[in-house]
Design a protein around this motif. Structure first.
Motif, PDB file in Angstrom:
ATOM      1  N   GLU A   1       0.821  -1.217   0.000  1.00  0.00           N
ATOM      2  CA  GLU A   1       0.000   0.000   0.000  1.00  0.00           C
ATOM      3  C   GLU A   1       0.851   1.261   0.000  1.00  0.00           C
ATOM      4  OE1 GLU A   1      -2.792  -3.163   1.546  1.00  0.00           O
ATOM      5  OE2 GLU A   1      -0.663  -2.713   1.610  1.00  0.00           O
TER       6      GLU A   1
ATOM      7  N   ARG B   1     -10.592  -6.985   4.485  1.00  0.00           N
ATOM      8  CA  ARG B   1      -9.758  -5.943   5.092  1.00  0.00           C
ATOM      9  C   ARG B   1      -8.660  -5.490   4.133  1.00  0.00           C
ATOM     10  NH1 ARG B   1      -6.666  -6.510  10.965  1.00  0.00           N
ATOM     11  NH2 ARG B   1      -5.679  -4.451  10.954  1.00  0.00           N
ATOM     12  N   ARG B   2      -8.040  -6.433   3.400  1.00  0.00           N
ATOM     13  CA  ARG B   2      -6.950  -6.048   2.491  1.00  0.00           C
ATOM     14  C   ARG B   2      -7.501  -5.301   1.279  1.00  0.00           C
ATOM     15  NH1 ARG B   2      -1.436  -7.812   1.998  1.00  0.00           N
ATOM     16  NH2 ARG B   2      -0.421  -5.885   1.315  1.00  0.00           N
TER      17      ARG B   2
ATOM     18  N   SER C   1      -8.016  -1.825   2.304  1.00  0.00           N
ATOM     19  CA  SER C   1      -6.721  -1.155   2.429  1.00  0.00           C
ATOM     20  C   SER C   1      -6.163  -0.757   1.066  1.00  0.00           C
ATOM     21  CB  SER C   1      -5.737  -2.074   3.152  1.00  0.00           C
ATOM     22  OG  SER C   1      -4.458  -1.482   3.251  1.00  0.00           O
TER      23      SER C   1
ATOM     24  N   ALA D   1      -5.588   3.086  -0.405  1.00  0.00           N
ATOM     25  CA  ALA D   1      -4.262   3.522  -0.846  1.00  0.00           C
ATOM     26  C   ALA D   1      -4.294   4.137  -2.241  1.00  0.00           C
ATOM     27  CB  ALA D   1      -3.295   2.337  -0.825  1.00  0.00           C
TER      28      ALA D   1
END
Length: 438
Positions: A86, A111-112, A115, A119
């Motif tokens: 990220e 969650r990823r 993220s 980013a």
């Protein structure tokens, strides 16, 4: 790792525009795919001399110094194995670059995905090699990998992170083309890329398609694109796609939008990759290093590398050099190298025999069209990395209508024709629908 001596020449032409940069940010991977060109190592091992965050961000700075029309693909190995992914994406996004990720999809937790989106990730390319779990899991080297990848796609859908499907075509799964296209359409992917194996890395031990099968599958992909205008369906590592399309319908203007600036091989001319150790190569399947970013600025390698200069003004050999389609296609430059030949030798996986006819010129080199100011302004609002392909497709559409002036109405009509209907998400697609083993 030792690096070959840097070879460069003073370039006699303006620096070539970099459309696409692939950075293999790691060799680490949680899978062991049979076709991996990197022969990626396990998640735990990695490499001691792997590019650092600072190394990659420095390259992004250099790319952005030339402009923001480059799309940067962060891939691996499995790029999600790096916790600093990220950071790289944020840095590139702040510079104005289009940052995307190429992943096997198994680590795309909710969650990823959140993220990655935060980013600034523009999109994720997710690899699916079969909707048959037995085949996909065996091909990827991990039981349960398909179900985890499908879950990752669902997270992308739910969080509205754009994604596309990457499907590696082999003689064992090419019968699934219709199913994977339908899957991509129903799930909301805008693009499906069909990749064709080049025998490097682990793929050296894989049996590939025959040239005849290759031709048949490319024909089927061309026909699928006509059937599904709401999707972008395109082959990768298959430049004679344009030759076949032209043979199927030589009157279609879209079939002449190509050459070095289009769908022919752009390795070294508008595309290159960087290995996890910093070597710069013309494409992921050409292993010869044109230079290393630890020894020379990336942008200098891009401008001056001898291999890249040869690829930008290619003097093709053998059948490729004699072929009337050489400006539309030009052949794959990695395949002759993989077979022990020279970079500019004939593509050994092309079944076409040149007919000695006049060389076919891409229309965008010989028939420039005029653009209304409002249409040009609309084009300028499109992200830089896809402007060129959009421009080519709009101009092809205008020529098909018998016009010579591009208007905003033409752009709206073409976009409506291609993306007019939103994909339906109501009818679920289960991979259990395809239980026939390849």
């Amino acid at each position: 790792m030792s690096h070959p001596a840097l070879t460069s020449v003073a370039f006699a032409q303006p620096p070539s525009e970099l459309y696409l940069l692939a950075i293999n940010i790691t060799r680490r991977c949680n899978l062991a795919c049979e076709h991996c060109y990197l022969d990626a190592q396990t998640l735990q091992q990695g490499a001691d001399n792997e590019l650092s965050t600072a190394d990659i961000n420095r390259v992004l700075d250099q790319v952005a110094s030339r402009g923001t029309r480059t799309m940067v693909v962060l891939t691996g190995g499995e790029p999600l194995a790096r916790s600093d992914l990220e950071n790289m994406i944020s840095h590139g996004t702040e510079l104005g670059l289009s940052m995307v990720v190429g992943s096997n999809g198994t680590l795309l937790t909710r969650r990823r995905v959140a993220s990655l989106k935060a980013a600034g990730t523009m999109g994720v390319g997710v690899s699916i090699d079969s909707l048959n779990a037995d085949y996909h899991d065996a091909f990827r080297g991990l039981n349960g990998s398909l179900s985890r990848t499908l879950a990752g796609i669902e997270h992308c859908r739910e969080l509205k992170l754009s994604f596309q499907i990457h499907f590696t075509v082999t003689r064992h799964n090419y019968s699934e083309l219709d199913n994977i296209i339908e899957f991509a359409r129903l799930k909301g992917a805008r693009v499906i890329n069909f990749f064709f194996l080049i025998c490097t890395g682990r793929a050296e031990s894989r049996s590939d398609l025959s040239p005849e099968q290759y031709e048949q599958i490319l024909s089927k992909i061309i026909q699928a694109q006509a059937k599904h205008p709401e999707l972008i369906i395109r082959p990768r590592c298959a430049p004679h796609f344009r030759r076949i399309a032209h043979q199927l319908n030589p009157q279609s203007a879209i079939n002449q939008v190509s050459g070095l600036d289009g769908d022919g091989c752009i390795a070294g001319s508008h595309y290159c990759r960087i290995t996890p150790e910093g070597d710069v190569t013309a494409c992921p399947y050409i292993e010869h290093s044109a230079g290393n970013i630890h020894q020379q600025d990336f942008i200098d390698i891009w401008d001056q590398a001898e291999d890249f200069q040869r690829l930008r003004t290619p003097q093709l050999q053998g059948a490729c050099g004699e072929c009337e389609y050489r400006k539309l296609c030009g052949g794959c430059r990695a395949r002759p190298v993989a077979m022990g030949g020279d970079l500019l030798d004939a593509d050994p996986f092309c079944a076409y025999v040149p007919q000695g006819q006049t060389v076919i010129e891409p229309y965008n080199q010989t028939q420039p069209l005029q653009w209304q100011v409002q249409a040009q302004e609309r084009l300028n609002r499109i992200p830089g990395f896809i402007q060129k392909i959009v421009k080519q497709r709009v101009e092809a559409y205008v020529l098909e209508q018998g016009d010579r002036l591009v208007t905003p109405e033409h752009m709206r009509e073409m976009i409506a024709r291609r993306f007019g209907s939103e994909p339906s998400f109501k009818r679920p697609f289960s991979h259990s629908q395809n239980r026939t083993k390849p």
